[in-house]
Design a protein around this motif. Sequence first.
Motif, short mmCIF file in Angstrom:
data_model
loop_
_atom_site.label_atom_id
_atom_site.label_comp_id
_atom_site.label_asym_id
_atom_site.label_seq_id
_atom_site.Cartn_x
_atom_site.Cartn_y
_atom_site.Cartn_z
N ARG A 26 0.82 -1.22 0.00
CA ARG A 26 0.00 0.00 0.00
C ARG A 26 0.85 1.27 0.00
NH1 ARG A 26 -5.54 -0.61 1.75
NH2 ARG A 26 -6.19 -2.45 0.63
N GLN A 27 2.01 1.20 -0.70
CA GLN A 27 2.88 2.38 -0.71
C GLN A 27 2.22 3.55 -1.44
OE1 GLN A 27 6.49 0.68 -2.30
NE2 GLN A 27 6.01 1.15 -4.42
N ALA A 28 1.31 3.26 -2.36
CA ALA A 28 0.50 4.31 -2.98
C ALA A 28 -0.82 4.33 -2.22
CB ALA A 28 0.25 3.99 -4.44
N ARG A 30 -3.62 6.60 0.81
CA ARG A 30 -4.16 7.82 1.44
C ARG A 30 -3.21 8.55 2.37
NH1 ARG A 30 -9.57 4.75 3.17
NH2 ARG A 30 -7.97 3.15 3.24
N TYR A 35 -1.59 11.64 -3.24
CA TYR A 35 -2.58 10.61 -3.59
C TYR A 35 -4.00 11.12 -3.33
CZ TYR A 35 -5.60 6.54 -3.40
OH TYR A 35 -6.66 5.69 -3.60
N ARG A 39 -6.86 11.33 -6.09
CA ARG A 39 -8.14 10.63 -5.96
C ARG A 39 -9.31 11.60 -6.06
NH1 ARG A 39 -10.16 7.53 -0.64
NH2 ARG A 39 -10.26 9.71 -0.05
N ALA A 75 -3.72 -0.76 -8.29
CA ALA A 75 -4.92 -1.51 -8.73
C ALA A 75 -5.55 -2.07 -7.47
CB ALA A 75 -4.52 -2.62 -9.70
N ASP A 76 -6.33 -3.11 -7.57
CA ASP A 76 -6.90 -3.73 -6.37
C ASP A 76 -7.13 -5.21 -6.62
OD1 ASP A 76 -8.06 -2.66 -3.63
OD2 ASP A 76 -9.32 -4.33 -4.27
N TYR A 153 -14.33 -12.89 -0.21
CA TYR A 153 -15.08 -11.66 -0.48
C TYR A 153 -16.35 -11.96 -1.29
CZ TYR A 153 -11.45 -8.45 1.21
OH TYR A 153 -10.58 -7.76 1.99
N SER A 209 -4.67 -12.52 1.75
CA SER A 209 -4.77 -11.72 2.97
C SER A 209 -5.61 -12.39 4.05
CB SER A 209 -5.38 -10.36 2.63
OG SER A 209 -4.59 -9.73 1.66
N HIS A 327 2.02 -5.75 6.78
CA HIS A 327 0.74 -5.54 6.10
C HIS A 327 0.78 -4.12 5.57
CE1 HIS A 327 -3.94 -6.03 6.03
NE2 HIS A 327 -3.38 -6.52 4.94
O1 CP3 Z 1 0.13 -1.62 -2.53
C1 CP3 Z 1 -0.12 -0.73 -3.34
O2 CP3 Z 1 0.22 0.46 -3.20
C2 CP3 Z 1 -0.83 -1.11 -4.63
C3 CP3 Z 1 -2.24 -0.99 -4.65
C4 CP3 Z 1 -3.12 -1.91 -3.82
C5 CP3 Z 1 -4.38 -1.49 -3.34
N1 CP3 Z 1 -5.01 -2.56 -2.81
C6 CP3 Z 1 -4.90 -0.11 -3.46
C7 CP3 Z 1 -6.01 0.29 -2.60
C8 CP3 Z 1 -2.99 -3.26 -3.50
C9 CP3 Z 1 -1.81 -4.19 -3.71
C10 CP3 Z 1 -4.20 -3.66 -2.86
C11 CP3 Z 1 -4.47 -5.04 -2.43
C12 CP3 Z 1 -5.68 -5.32 -1.66
N2 CP3 Z 1 -6.93 -4.79 -1.80
C13 CP3 Z 1 -5.74 -6.31 -0.67
C14 CP3 Z 1 -4.61 -7.23 -0.28
C15 CP3 Z 1 -3.68 -6.60 0.67
C16 CP3 Z 1 -4.24 -6.41 2.05
O3 CP3 Z 1 -4.47 -5.24 2.39
O4 CP3 Z 1 -4.48 -7.41 2.72
C17 CP3 Z 1 -7.07 -6.33 -0.17
C18 CP3 Z 1 -7.59 -7.23 0.93
C19 CP3 Z 1 -7.81 -5.37 -0.91
C20 CP3 Z 1 -9.27 -5.08 -0.81
C21 CP3 Z 1 -9.44 -3.68 -0.41
N3 CP3 Z 1 -9.29 -2.60 -1.26
C22 CP3 Z 1 -9.70 -3.17 0.89
C23 CP3 Z 1 -9.96 -4.03 2.12
C24 CP3 Z 1 -9.69 -1.78 0.80
C25 CP3 Z 1 -9.78 -0.80 1.93
C26 CP3 Z 1 -11.05 -0.09 2.08
C27 CP3 Z 1 -10.75 1.16 2.89
O5 CP3 Z 1 -11.48 2.12 2.69
O6 CP3 Z 1 -9.81 1.18 3.69
C28 CP3 Z 1 -9.43 -1.44 -0.55
C29 CP3 Z 1 -9.34 -0.09 -1.11
C30 CP3 Z 1 -7.98 0.33 -1.55
N4 CP3 Z 1 -7.15 -0.40 -2.33
C31 CP3 Z 1 -7.35 1.58 -1.27
C32 CP3 Z 1 -6.13 1.57 -1.95
C33 CP3 Z 1 -5.12 2.67 -2.04
C34 CP3 Z 1 -7.96 2.73 -0.48
C35 CP3 Z 1 -8.98 3.38 -1.38
C36 CP3 Z 1 -9.10 4.86 -1.16
O7 CP3 Z 1 -8.35 5.61 -1.78
O8 CP3 Z 1 -10.00 5.23 -0.40
#
Ligand code: CP3
Length: 348
Positions: A26-28, A30, A35, A39, A75-76, A153, A209, A327
């Motif tokens: 999640r280096q990219a 909020r 970022y 967004r 991506a996601d 999910y 995860s 994580h």
């Molecule tokens: O790592 C990176 O920087 C690359 C991008 C990335 C995101 N999600 C961006 C994201 C990666 C590798 C993920 C993986 C991901 N997504 C996982 C596996 C890793 C982990 O955290 O266990 C999972 C379970 C998800 C599903 C997901 N997507 C969740 C649970 C959430 C969080 C919801 C929240 O509001 O906190 C997301 C959203 C998400 N994916 C964000 C980002 C930057 C936040 C969205 C925003 O900008 O509000």
Amino acid sequence: MKLENRCLIQALRREPADRRPVWLMRQAGRYLPEYRELRSRAGSFLALLKTPELAAEATLQPVNRFDLDAAIQFADILTIPDAMGLGLDFRVGEGPHFRQRIARAGDVSALPVLDPERDLDYVLAAIKASKRELSGRLPLIGFAGGPWTLAAYMLEGGAGGGSFPVARAATHADPVLVDRLVSRLGVAIAAYLTAQAHAGADVLMLFESWAGLLDPPGFRRYLLDPMAEIITGIKADTLARHCPLIVFPRGAAQHLVSLAALDLDALGLDWTVPLGTARTAVGAKVALQGNLDPAALYAPEPRLRAAIRALCAEYGPGPGHIFNLGHGISPDVRPESVAVLVDEVHQH
Ligand code: CP3
């Protein structure tokens, strides 16, 4: 194109590296003001995800700000169920949510067969744009969710408050349904990762995860065996087979030996796993990625630096360690703390 910074690739091959590589899950995201600005310019997280030029910009943001050794494609993991028609949205404070969930065999057979070039073209286009902008500076990591995590999910219809009661019940109440779902997902995941390699990803990663939700028989049936099939699928492609593969099985430290027996290059560890013990158990077979507690980023600088030094010392001498968090980064971490982390890792 030849990469200028190869230390991640070297560490993944357990070869001596120019320096210990570091990147952060999640280096990219909020915690970066740029970022949040991007967004809001995109309108929403999903709009950002689905606009390749903007997704590439998000990918580059952390590597332009910090001396990181890899970029991860913005991506996601939920792009696959979204592309299969489940209808993804993100609700503030609740996390991901699907309009439809998988409840019976008919729901699985109704899922379309995923064609990544058609259904996830925006991710592949974003990878190409990221590669263009990186112009060989750093490796780019492409990723997908693991079969069990995506199934969880989809069975739950969302994040299930993090405990996934419906998905967990299904593993015992309707194992054949879960088998069918993970097997459909496995085919899709292998095709998706292969397409990402063709679009330019240098390294591939699978996020499991929610591995920690499964009992031991469930772990083998819904995670380990399907993962082996995905790897066979990737290795059948003459290009993708050369991309190093990282698997992050969160909450599954007790299964490291069986995971390391798969044809993969690195295991990502969550922060509860003793790094030295993990290395003794599987370090001769795979590289290890991790595993600083993400909460350590709230410590004052001297204590953060000491925690990083201690973790590197615990891994011990020799190649094969990729520094990362256990994580993803929390949204309220100060970017200054991330700069300290990267600086400290590179002093070792
Ligand atoms: O790592 C990176 O920087 C690359 C991008 C990335 C995101 N999600 C961006 C994201 C990666 C590798 C993920 C993986 C991901 N997504 C996982 C596996 C890793 C982990 O955290 O266990 C999972 C379970 C998800 C599903 C997901 N997507 C969740 C649970 C959430 C969080 C919801 C929240 O509001 O906190 C997301 C959203 C998400 N994916 C964000 C980002 C930057 C936040 C969205 C925003 O900008 O509000």
